[in-house]
Design a protein around this motif. Structure first.
Motif, PDB file in Angstrom:
ATOM      1  N   ASN A   1      47.880 -26.093 -10.026  1.00 19.68           N
ATOM      2  CA  ASN A   1      48.683 -24.903 -10.331  1.00 19.68           C
ATOM      3  C   ASN A   1      48.154 -23.646  -9.650  1.00 19.68           C
ATOM      4  N   TRP A   2      46.867 -23.664  -9.269  1.00 15.58           N
ATOM      5  CA  TRP A   2      46.228 -22.448  -8.771  1.00 15.58           C
ATOM      6  C   TRP A   2      45.976 -22.429  -7.267  1.00 15.58           C
ATOM      7  N   PHE A   3      46.016 -23.598  -6.609  1.00 10.79           N
ATOM      8  CA  PHE A   3      45.625 -23.641  -5.214  1.00 10.79           C
ATOM      9  C   PHE A   3      46.695 -24.279  -4.344  1.00 10.79           C
ATOM     10  N   GLY A   4      46.902 -23.700  -3.149  1.00  4.25           N
ATOM     11  CA  GLY A   4      47.844 -24.235  -2.175  1.00  4.25           C
ATOM     12  C   GLY A   4      47.253 -25.399  -1.423  1.00  4.25           C
ATOM     13  N   LYS A   5      48.025 -25.920  -0.483  1.00  3.93           N
ATOM     14  CA  LYS A   5      47.654 -27.162   0.192  1.00  3.93           C
ATOM     15  C   LYS A   5      46.890 -26.951   1.487  1.00  3.93           C
ATOM     16  N   SER A   6      46.926 -25.771   2.090  1.00  2.00           N
ATOM     17  CA  SER A   6      46.368 -25.594   3.429  1.00  2.00           C
ATOM     18  C   SER A   6      44.880 -25.900   3.487  1.00  2.00           C
ATOM     19  N   LYS A   7      44.131 -25.559   2.442  1.00  2.00           N
ATOM     20  CA  LYS A   7      42.704 -25.854   2.396  1.00  2.00           C
ATOM     21  C   LYS A   7      42.386 -26.798   1.243  1.00  2.00           C
ATOM     22  N   ARG A   8      43.395 -27.561   0.817  1.00  2.00           N
ATOM     23  CA  ARG A   8      43.218 -28.365  -0.387  1.00  2.00           C
ATOM     24  C   ARG A   8      42.137 -29.420  -0.217  1.00  2.00           C
ATOM     25  N   GLY A   9      42.058 -30.052   0.976  1.00  2.00           N
ATOM     26  CA  GLY A   9      41.046 -31.084   1.173  1.00  2.00           C
ATOM     27  C   GLY A   9      39.651 -30.525   1.006  1.00  2.00           C
ATOM     28  N   LEU A  10      39.368 -29.376   1.637  1.00  3.01           N
ATOM     29  CA  LEU A  10      38.046 -28.773   1.534  1.00  3.01           C
ATOM     30  C   LEU A  10      37.778 -28.261   0.130  1.00  3.01           C
TER      31      LEU A  10
ATOM     32  N   GLY B   1      53.849 -25.736  -3.804  1.00  2.00           N
ATOM     33  CA  GLY B   1      55.035 -26.132  -4.566  1.00  2.00           C
ATOM     34  C   GLY B   1      54.710 -26.383  -6.009  1.00  2.00           C
ATOM     35  N   MET B   2      53.682 -25.689  -6.528  1.00  2.11           N
ATOM     36  CA  MET B   2      53.206 -26.003  -7.857  1.00  2.11           C
ATOM     37  C   MET B   2      53.531 -24.956  -8.891  1.00  2.11           C
ATOM     38  N   GLY B   3      54.080 -23.801  -8.497  1.00  8.77           N
ATOM     39  CA  GLY B   3      54.379 -22.793  -9.502  1.00  8.77           C
ATOM     40  C   GLY B   3      55.279 -23.361 -10.568  1.00  8.77           C
ATOM     41  N   MET B   4      54.975 -23.089 -11.820  1.00  7.24           N
ATOM     42  CA  MET B   4      55.683 -23.754 -12.907  1.00  7.24           C
ATOM     43  C   MET B   4      57.149 -23.385 -12.949  1.00  7.24           C
ATOM     44  N   HIS B   5      57.493 -22.222 -12.341  1.00  8.48           N
ATOM     45  CA  HIS B   5      58.899 -21.831 -12.334  1.00  8.48           C
ATOM     46  C   HIS B   5      59.370 -21.466 -10.931  1.00  8.48           C
ATOM     47  N   THR B   6      58.614 -21.877  -9.906  1.00 13.11           N
ATOM     48  CA  THR B   6      58.984 -21.507  -8.550  1.00 13.11           C
ATOM     49  C   THR B   6      59.832 -22.569  -7.897  1.00 13.11           C
ATOM     50  N   GLN B   7      60.641 -22.157  -6.942  1.00 14.05           N
ATOM     51  CA  GLN B   7      61.476 -23.100  -6.220  1.00 14.05           C
ATOM     52  C   GLN B   7      61.043 -23.237  -4.763  1.00 14.05           C
ATOM     53  N   HIS B   8      59.835 -22.736  -4.410  1.00 10.26           N
ATOM     54  CA  HIS B   8      59.375 -22.836  -3.035  1.00 10.26           C
ATOM     55  C   HIS B   8      58.917 -24.264  -2.783  1.00 10.26           C
ATOM     56  N   THR B   9      59.641 -25.017  -1.977  1.00 13.49           N
ATOM     57  CA  THR B   9      59.347 -26.441  -1.812  1.00 13.49           C
ATOM     58  C   THR B   9      59.253 -26.876  -0.374  1.00 13.49           C
ATOM     59  N   GLU B  10      59.333 -25.952   0.562  1.00 15.34           N
ATOM     60  CA  GLU B  10      59.354 -26.359   1.952  1.00 15.34           C
ATOM     61  C   GLU B  10      57.997 -26.201   2.628  1.00 15.34           C
ATOM     62  N   GLY B  11      56.899 -26.280   1.836  1.00 16.03           N
ATOM     63  CA  GLY B  11      55.569 -26.096   2.391  1.00 16.03           C
ATOM     64  C   GLY B  11      55.109 -27.289   3.191  1.00 16.03           C
ATOM     65  N   MET B  12      53.800 -27.358   3.359  1.00 11.54           N
ATOM     66  CA  MET B  12      53.224 -28.373   4.223  1.00 11.54           C
ATOM     67  C   MET B  12      53.244 -29.727   3.540  1.00 11.54           C
ATOM     68  N   ALA B  13      54.389 -30.368   3.482  1.00 13.43           N
ATOM     69  CA  ALA B  13      54.551 -31.650   2.805  1.00 13.43           C
ATOM     70  C   ALA B  13      53.905 -32.748   3.615  1.00 13.43           C
ATOM     71  N   LEU B  14      53.623 -33.846   2.943  1.00 12.47           N
ATOM     72  CA  LEU B  14      53.033 -34.987   3.626  1.00 12.47           C
ATOM     73  C   LEU B  14      54.124 -35.791   4.309  1.00 12.47           C
ATOM     74  N   VAL B  15      54.498 -35.358   5.510  1.00 14.52           N
ATOM     75  CA  VAL B  15      55.598 -36.011   6.215  1.00 14.52           C
ATOM     76  C   VAL B  15      55.264 -37.466   6.487  1.00 14.52           C
TER      77      VAL B  15
END
Length: 506
Positions: free
Chosen positions: A167-176, A246-260
């Motif tokens: 809920n608190w962190f995005g995906k760009s640096k998620r691995g690290l 794409g984790m905001g509990m009420h957000t609709q932002h879903t076009e981020g860095m998905a695992l294509v």
């Protein structure tokens, strides 16, 4: 299957009422991200510290090499290793089964309250196990029932902390970030090993009492101060993080860095399932079977089955193995063996961070995992053959084993689970994350339950057989990721990257 439950916003923790200066705007998103990372880190380290005592006291409870009559009935007979393995099975089976239900429940209840309950229950049953020493309990059923109950409460921890972090962190640096954060597993093992080993001389019961009180103290911190999501206190993640996670509990932002690449793995078989998932609102919890159908979930879950089988066999049996294997011709004491086993966990800390960092750089979780798994096979062979030559060889090969075994284990249970739980096919449904995390780690926990049990039985035939089981498991884990790896490479080649892999991808 029942209809998913529409979710509501979790209330803020009471600690923010007691200390108003912790609320926004006095404290920013960055402050609360750091505090969330720290609190969940300490919480799960406390979980693992309270799991470590059974492995430390194995050599005390079981029959001694030089004094067969010592030990603690009913574990000091010739069948003692079998019964110690059955204790591990009781805990880990309950943990694995509970994981599936805990993840599903975590999608629907206040994660802070749910996590607190898990910690209190874990602490109480850890204390009850240790009380068996002073109460002079020698009933196998007593210890097995305690391990079952403890496993159920311990299973609450992982889905909750992963969902909160997501809920608190995005995906760009998620691995690290997840690699650093996931070192809580090894840090908890190290703390539990050192604490439990240091008090063995006063009686094995103390090895349980101290970690039990530790997790109870930390549970109070979690209850008072853990903020489940930014929206709980009226904050919003930066636009970039929201779009990536794409984790905001009420957000609709879903076009981020998905695992294509992961979505392509099962695209042909899962079109119908994806269509159903796409129709879901992000404010509803995903179903258990629907989560299994998400692209990439099944192969990583079964890979973790074998990876965790290896990691948990080391977790529960390494101190026993060190105690019963002469290093440079000398058998180490119970205390020394327990402390020395922390070298494996120190390697695990480095391995988890390194795997996360590499996966962020190359943007390929499966490729990173398979590299670590493949390299771990010859290292385990070397550890068995040459680990007893000297203390230096033992420490070096134990460190490398921990680094390579825990690297993919940490990566799959954190960054991969978070990626799969927030991919675009579920429109950033934040409440899918705890379910997906529970499926992946729950499946891995079935392997974790099986490994220590088999080690208890197989070790009576010789440790070569145990290492053969571990190496075979790593090989199978490798094979399970081949399809995902090929798809990741193909995706990179199509993007104009990794052109030297074009032959493999096609």
């Amino acid at each position: 299957m029942s209809d998913p439950k529409t979710l509501t916003l979790d209330p803020p923790p009471p600690g923010l009422t007691l200390f108003p200066s912790l609320n926004p705007p006095q404290k920013t998103v960055t402050f609360h991200q750091f505090s969330t990372l720290l609190i969940t880190f300490i919480a799960y380290a406390a979980f693992h510290a309270s799991r470590k005592p059974p492995s430390i006291v194995k050599s005390v409870l079981g029959p001694d090499l030089n004094s067969p009559e010592t030990g603690w009935p009913p574990f000091n007979s010739s069948r003692g290793p079998h019964r110690l393995g059955e204790l591990d099975l009781a805990f880990l089976s309950a943990y694995a089964i509970g994981m599936y239900f805990s993840g599903h429940a975590g999608d629907r209840f206040d994660l802070r309250i749910f996590l607190t309950i898990g910690m209190i229950g874990s602490g109480c049953f850890t204390l009850l196990f240790g009380l068996g020493f002073w109460l002079d309990v020698h009933l196998l059923g007593y210890f097995i029932m305690i391990q079952i109950c403890c496993g159920v409460f311990q299973s609450i921890g992982w889905p909750c902390v992963v969902a909160v972090m997501g809920n608190w962190f995005g995906k760009s640096k998620r691995g690290l970030i997840m690699g650093i954060w996931n070192s809580h597993t090894s840090v908890g093992n190290i703390v539990g090993s050192i604490v439990a080993s240091s008090v063995l001389g006063f009686g094995w019961g103390w090895a349980f009492v101290l970690p039990g009180f530790l997790i109870l103290i930390v549970s109070a911190i979690v209850f008072l101060f853990l903020v489940v999501s930014p929206e709980t206190i009226g904050l919003e993640l930066p636009q970039e993080d929201e779009e990536e996670s794409g984790m905001g509990m009420h957000t609709q932002h879903t076009e981020g860095m998905a695992l294509v690449s992961l979505q392509k793995v099962a695209s042909e078989d899962d079109n119908d399932a994806d269509g159903e998932l796409l129709s879901r609102s992000s404010s509803t919890a995903i179903g258990f079977l629907e989560a299994w159908k998400l692209p990439g979930v099944a192969p990583f879950a079964f890979c973790l089955f074998f990876s965790k089988l290896v990691a948990y066999t080391f977790l529960y049996w390494l101190p026993f193995y060190i105690r019963h294997t002469a290093v440079a011709g000398v058998h180490l004491s119970h205390k020394t063996a327990g402390i020395l086993s922390t070298i494996f966990d120190i390697g695990g800390v480095i391995g988890g961070i390194l795997a996360g960092y590499i996966s962020d750089i190359i943007e390929a979780r499966a490729v990173t995992s398979i590299i670590f798994l493949t390299l771990s096979i010859p290292v385990l062979v070397l550890y068995r053959l040459y680990g007893d030559i000297s203390m230096f060889s033992s420490i070096l090969l134990m460190f490398l084993s921990g680094l390579l075994v825990n690297g993919p284990y940490a990566l799959i249970t954190t960054a991969v689970a978070a990626d799969l739980g927030t991919q675009s096919s579920i429109k950033g449904n934040s409440r899918a994350l705890a379910t997906v995390s529970a499926i992946i780690d729950g499946t891995g926990s079935v392997g974790a339950a099986l490994g220590p049990l088999l080690a208890g039985y197989i070790s009576t035939r010789g440790w070569n057989s145990v290492f053969f089981m571990l190496i075979s498991s790593l090989l199978i884990a490798d094979l399970l990721l081949i399809r995902v790896v090929r798809t990741e490479i193909k995706g990179k080649v199509n993007e104009g990257k990794w052109l030297w892999f074009s032959g493999i991808a096609h």
